[in-house]
Design an enzyme around this catalytic site. Sequence first.
Site, PDB file in Angstrom:
ATOM      1  N   GLU A   1       3.865  -5.199   7.451  1.00 20.14           N
ATOM      2  CA  GLU A   1       2.989  -4.244   8.142  1.00 20.14           C
ATOM      3  C   GLU A   1       3.341  -4.097   9.607  1.00 20.14           C
ATOM      4  OE1 GLU A   1       2.013  -6.424   5.923  1.00 20.14           O
ATOM      5  OE2 GLU A   1       0.498  -5.541   4.603  1.00 20.14           O
TER       6      GLU A   1
ATOM      7  N   GLU B   1      -0.707  -9.253  -0.676  1.00 22.12           N
ATOM      8  CA  GLU B   1      -2.147  -9.524  -0.536  1.00 22.12           C
ATOM      9  C   GLU B   1      -2.835  -9.573  -1.908  1.00 22.12           C
ATOM     10  OE1 GLU B   1      -2.616  -6.345   2.570  1.00 22.12           O
ATOM     11  OE2 GLU B   1      -3.920  -7.863   3.443  1.00 22.12           O
TER      12      GLU B   1
ATOM     13  N   GLY C   1       0.462  -4.979   0.953  1.00 25.26           N
ATOM     14  CA  GLY C   1      -0.707  -5.038   0.066  1.00 25.26           C
ATOM     15  C   GLY C   1      -0.380  -5.693  -1.272  1.00 25.26           C
TER      16      GLY C   1
ATOM     17  N   ALA D   1       0.866  -1.170   0.000  1.00 25.86           N
ATOM     18  CA  ALA D   1       0.000   0.000   0.000  1.00 25.86           C
ATOM     19  C   ALA D   1       0.905   1.223   0.000  1.00 25.86           C
ATOM     20  CB  ALA D   1      -0.881  -0.019   1.236  1.00 25.86           C
TER      21      ALA D   1
HETATM   22  N1  DAK Z   1       4.552   3.147  -0.799  1.00 24.03           N
HETATM   23  C1  DAK Z   1       4.909   4.300  -1.393  1.00 24.03           C
HETATM   24  N2  DAK Z   1       6.062   4.448  -2.039  1.00 24.03           N
HETATM   25  C2  DAK Z   1       6.892   3.407  -2.076  1.00 24.03           C
HETATM   26  C3  DAK Z   1       6.576   2.164  -1.469  1.00 24.03           C
HETATM   27  C4  DAK Z   1       5.331   2.063  -0.799  1.00 24.03           C
HETATM   28  N3  DAK Z   1       4.905   0.935  -0.251  1.00 24.03           N
HETATM   29  N4  DAK Z   1       7.606   1.315  -1.663  1.00 24.03           N
HETATM   30  C5  DAK Z   1       8.513   2.002  -2.374  1.00 24.03           C
HETATM   31  N5  DAK Z   1       8.104   3.259  -2.625  1.00 24.03           N
HETATM   32  C6  DAK Z   1       8.796   4.312  -3.334  1.00 24.03           C
HETATM   33  C7  DAK Z   1       9.998   4.815  -2.528  1.00 24.03           C
HETATM   34  O1  DAK Z   1       9.580   5.750  -1.565  1.00 24.03           O
HETATM   35  C8  DAK Z   1      10.820   5.444  -3.632  1.00 24.03           C
HETATM   36  O2  DAK Z   1      10.257   6.700  -3.960  1.00 24.03           O
HETATM   37  P1  DAK Z   1      11.205   8.038  -4.110  1.00 24.03           P
HETATM   38  O3  DAK Z   1      11.945   8.121  -2.831  1.00 24.03           O
HETATM   39  O4  DAK Z   1      12.071   7.694  -5.293  1.00 24.03           O
HETATM   40  O5  DAK Z   1      10.224   9.133  -4.360  1.00 24.03           O
HETATM   41  C9  DAK Z   1      10.575   4.530  -4.825  1.00 24.03           C
HETATM   42  O6  DAK Z   1       9.367   3.814  -4.535  1.00 24.03           O
HETATM   43  C10 DAK Z   1      11.673   3.486  -5.016  1.00 24.03           C
HETATM   44  O7  DAK Z   1      11.854   2.809  -3.791  1.00 24.03           O
HETATM   45  P2  DAK Z   1      13.272   2.645  -3.058  1.00 24.03           P
HETATM   46  O8  DAK Z   1      14.183   3.750  -3.472  1.00 24.03           O
HETATM   47  O9  DAK Z   1      13.020   2.449  -1.624  1.00 24.03           O
HETATM   48  O10 DAK Z   1      13.773   1.309  -3.736  1.00 24.03           O
HETATM   49  P3  DAK Z   1      14.796   0.241  -3.111  1.00 24.03           P
HETATM   50  O11 DAK Z   1      15.102  -0.712  -4.204  1.00 24.03           O
HETATM   51  O12 DAK Z   1      15.922   0.938  -2.417  1.00 24.03           O
HETATM   52  O13 DAK Z   1      13.959  -0.530  -1.976  1.00 24.03           O
HETATM   53  C11 DAK Z   1      12.034  -1.711  -1.104  1.00 24.03           C
HETATM   54  C12 DAK Z   1      12.882  -1.332  -2.350  1.00 24.03           C
HETATM   55  C13 DAK Z   1      10.791  -2.452  -1.598  1.00 24.03           C
HETATM   56  C14 DAK Z   1      12.847  -2.608  -0.184  1.00 24.03           C
HETATM   57  C15 DAK Z   1      11.669  -0.397  -0.350  1.00 24.03           C
HETATM   58  O14 DAK Z   1      11.120   0.553  -1.290  1.00 24.03           O
HETATM   59  C16 DAK Z   1      10.660  -0.633   0.732  1.00 24.03           C
HETATM   60  O15 DAK Z   1      10.966  -1.111   1.814  1.00 24.03           O
HETATM   61  N6  DAK Z   1       9.397  -0.222   0.465  1.00 24.03           N
HETATM   62  C17 DAK Z   1       8.340  -0.334   1.430  1.00 24.03           C
HETATM   63  C18 DAK Z   1       7.873  -1.754   1.487  1.00 24.03           C
HETATM   64  C19 DAK Z   1       6.794  -1.939   2.514  1.00 24.03           C
HETATM   65  O16 DAK Z   1       6.998  -1.723   3.723  1.00 24.03           O
HETATM   66  N7  DAK Z   1       5.656  -2.343   2.029  1.00 24.03           N
HETATM   67  C20 DAK Z   1       4.524  -2.581   2.851  1.00 24.03           C
HETATM   68  C21 DAK Z   1       3.720  -1.361   2.953  1.00 24.03           C
HETATM   69  S1  DAK Z   1       2.532  -1.543   4.181  1.00 24.03           S
HETATM   70  C22 DAK Z   1      -4.623  -0.971   5.236  1.00 24.03           C
HETATM   71  C23 DAK Z   1      -4.679  -1.952   4.313  1.00 24.03           C
HETATM   72  C24 DAK Z   1      -3.516  -2.520   3.871  1.00 24.03           C
HETATM   73  C25 DAK Z   1      -2.324  -2.077   4.331  1.00 24.03           C
HETATM   74  C26 DAK Z   1      -2.293  -1.074   5.255  1.00 24.03           C
HETATM   75  C27 DAK Z   1      -3.423  -0.522   5.706  1.00 24.03           C
HETATM   76  N8  DAK Z   1      -5.813  -0.376   5.682  1.00 24.03           N
HETATM   77  C28 DAK Z   1      -7.007  -1.011   5.445  1.00 24.03           C
HETATM   78  C29 DAK Z   1      -5.790   0.896   6.254  1.00 24.03           C
HETATM   79  C30 DAK Z   1      -1.130  -2.580   3.811  1.00 24.03           C
HETATM   80  C31 DAK Z   1       0.015  -2.014   4.189  1.00 24.03           C
HETATM   81  C32 DAK Z   1       1.211  -2.177   3.416  1.00 24.03           C
HETATM   82  O17 DAK Z   1       1.228  -2.649   2.310  1.00 24.03           O
END
Ligand code: DAK
Length: 258
Positions: free
Chosen positions: A133, A113, A110, A65
Site C-alpha cells: 500500500e 489482510e 488486502g 484491493a
Molecule cells: N486490483 C485490480 N486488478 C489487479 C490487481 C489489483 N490489486 N492486481 C492484479 N490485477 C489485474 C491486472 O491489472 C491484470 O489485469 P489486465 O491488465 O489483464 O486487465 C490482471 O490482474 C493480471 O495481472 P498482471 O498482468 O499484472 O499479472 P503479473 O503476473 O504480471 O503481476 C502482480 C502480478 C501481483 C505482481 C501484479 O498484478 C501487481 O503488482 N498487482 C498489484 C498488487 C498490489 O499492489 N496489491 C495491493 C493493492 S493495494 C482501503 C482498504 C484497503 C486497501 C486500500 C484501501 N480503504 C479502506 C480505502 C488495500 C489496498 C491494497 O490492497
Amino acid sequence: MHFNYLKFEKRGKIGILTLNRPEALNALNKDVFKELSCFLEDRETIQSIRVLVVTGEGKAFVAGADIKAMQEYSPQMAYDFSEIGKVVFDQIANLEIPVIAAINGFALGGGLELALSCDIRVASEKARLGLPEVNLGLIPGFNGTQRLPRLVGAGNAMYLMMLGEGVTAAEAYQLGVVQKLAPPESVLEISLELAEKMASKSPNALRLIKLMVREGLELSSEDAGKMESKEFGRLFKEDQKERKEGIDAFLEKRKPNW
Ligand code: DAK
C-alpha cells in the site's frame, strides 16, 4: 446460493471457499466483499462444517484491493469500502470454527489482510506476500496495521509495511506470518490435511481456543488470565458433553465421538 466471484465445496466436514476472480488475480471489490459477507452469514452452511479453508483460483490467492475500482473513489466511497472490508474480515476472525488460508500465490495488500484474518496460513513456496500500500500512497485499510503487529510483533510488521516490497513465502514463514510452507502443487492438500486433523478435535474446545486468543490479545494479561480461568471452570459444568466425552474416551482408551 449463486455466487459470481466465489466457489464453495464441502469435503466431509471441511468447507473450501475459493475466491474466483482469476482475471483480476482475485482482487477484492465491493461485489466480492458482498458475496463473502453473504456466505459468512449463512449459518446453515457454517454450522455444517468444522473447518473452513480459504484459497484463490489461478495464480493468486488475492492480489489486493481492486486498484482499478479505487481510482474512482470519493472519500465516502473509500470509507464505505473500508467498512465492508472490515466487517467481512471480522466475520472471518469471529467465526466459531478454525479458518485456514491456503495461500496458493500472490497475497498482497488486502489479500494478505484477508489471510491475516484467518487463524492459520499455509503458503506455497512460490507465493509472494506483502503489504504494498505504501507504494500507492495508502495504508493497509482492513485492519492490517493492527492484525499484523499482533501476529508478528511491531518490528516485523513495520518492516513489511514500510518497505512495501513483499517477501518470499520462506521469509514470511521466518517472520511468523505463515505457519506452514508447501510445494506449490500441494498447498490445498496440505491445508486440507491440517483441516482434517482440526476437524477431529473437540469443536467446543476449538471455538474456545480461538475466542481466548482473539479476545485475550485485546485485554490486559491479568484480565485475559481471568477470562481463561472462567472458561476453563465452565467446561466442568454438567452440560459440557464434549469435555466429558474427551476425558471418558481417554480413560476408556477409545477415540472421542464429538
Ligand atoms: N486490483 C485490480 N486488478 C489487479 C490487481 C489489483 N490489486 N492486481 C492484479 N490485477 C489485474 C491486472 O491489472 C491484470 O489485469 P489486465 O491488465 O489483464 O486487465 C490482471 O490482474 C493480471 O495481472 P498482471 O498482468 O499484472 O499479472 P503479473 O503476473 O504480471 O503481476 C502482480 C502480478 C501481483 C505482481 C501484479 O498484478 C501487481 O503488482 N498487482 C498489484 C498488487 C498490489 O499492489 N496489491 C495491493 C493493492 S493495494 C482501503 C482498504 C484497503 C486497501 C486500500 C484501501 N480503504 C479502506 C480505502 C488495500 C489496498 C491494497 O490492497
